[in-house]
Scaffold this motif. Structure first.
Motif, PDB file in Angstrom:
ATOM      1  N   GLU A 136       0.643   0.344   7.071  1.00 13.52           N
ATOM      2  CA  GLU A 136       1.316  -0.611   6.178  1.00 13.52           C
ATOM      3  C   GLU A 136       1.657  -1.939   6.852  1.00 13.52           C
ATOM      4  N   SER A 137       2.030  -1.897   8.124  1.00 15.79           N
ATOM      5  CA  SER A 137       2.476  -3.118   8.829  1.00 15.79           C
ATOM      6  C   SER A 137       1.869  -3.215  10.227  1.00 15.79           C
TER       7      SER A 137
ATOM      8  N   ALA B 192       8.419  -1.858   5.524  1.00 21.10           N
ATOM      9  CA  ALA B 192       7.443  -0.773   5.697  1.00 21.10           C
ATOM     10  C   ALA B 192       8.041   0.562   5.268  1.00 21.10           C
TER      11      ALA B 192
END
Length: 195
Positions: free
Chosen positions: A178-179, A171
């Protein structure tokens, strides 16, 4: 128990939606939209923090605070000022002493009057001498690719008591976008240990 998720600069409260959906905590998760908190006032750090404090202070019971970047700075500031009000603290990619070069770079990126004023009024922030006031369990996170904020997280881990430090592999800065799956798993484990 309220869990308050605070977004970063350039994000909105929706930036937390995926993470909270995975956590399945929508009943007690709150995501204030920071620009809405200041209403028509100038977007200075002091005005934003005062509005954020008022928002948190409306809840009588201790709260879990989770903030990313600017959201982490606000959460950190609140935990220092109101240590008894914060049950736990999660700081993601959070600076405790503002790096002027990074703020100037963000100014170049945004070039909007509100962002410029906010960054300008944050430049002198330094919580180094107040970190001892925080005693709640604290989780520090940063994305593996977020080189700009990695060192601050590592330093904070040495300065705070009762702290865990974790890296989110793969990330960048905005780990909530993003994660969200990995972030939710780490948060779930942290909050499970709290209860």
């Amino acid at each position: 128990m309220k869990q308050i998720y605070v977004h970063g600069l350039g994000q909105t409260s929706d930036s937390w939606t995926k993470t909270i959906d995975i956590l399945q905590t929508t009943d007690y998760s709150l995501c204030p939209n920071l620009p809405d908190l200041v209403h028509s006032k100038e977007v200075t750090y002091d005005n934003l923090y005062a509005a954020f404090s008022d928002y948190c202070n409306q809840y009588d019971e201790p709260i879990d605070l989770c903030g990313l970047s600017l959201g982490g700075v606000l959460a950190l500031n609140y935990a220092i000022q109101y240590p008894k009000k914060v049950r736990s603290l999660v700081l993601i990619a959070t600076q405790y002493k503002m790096p002027k070069k990074l703020l100037k770079f963000q100014n170049l990126l945004f070039r909007k009057a509100d962002f410029l004023l906010l960054c300008e009024t944050m430049m002198e922030l330094d919580f180094n001498n107040s970190l001892h006031k925080i005693s709640c369990p604290t989780l520090l996170l940063y994305g593996e690719k977020d080189t700009a904020n990695k060192n601050a997280s590592i330093e904070l881990a040495e300065l705070l008591k009762n702290v865990e430090l974790k890296t989110i592999i793969g990330a960048g800065h905005e780990v909530n976008i993003e994660s969200p799956q990995e972030l939710a798993e780490i948060l779930h484990a942290f909050y499970e240990r709290m209860s």
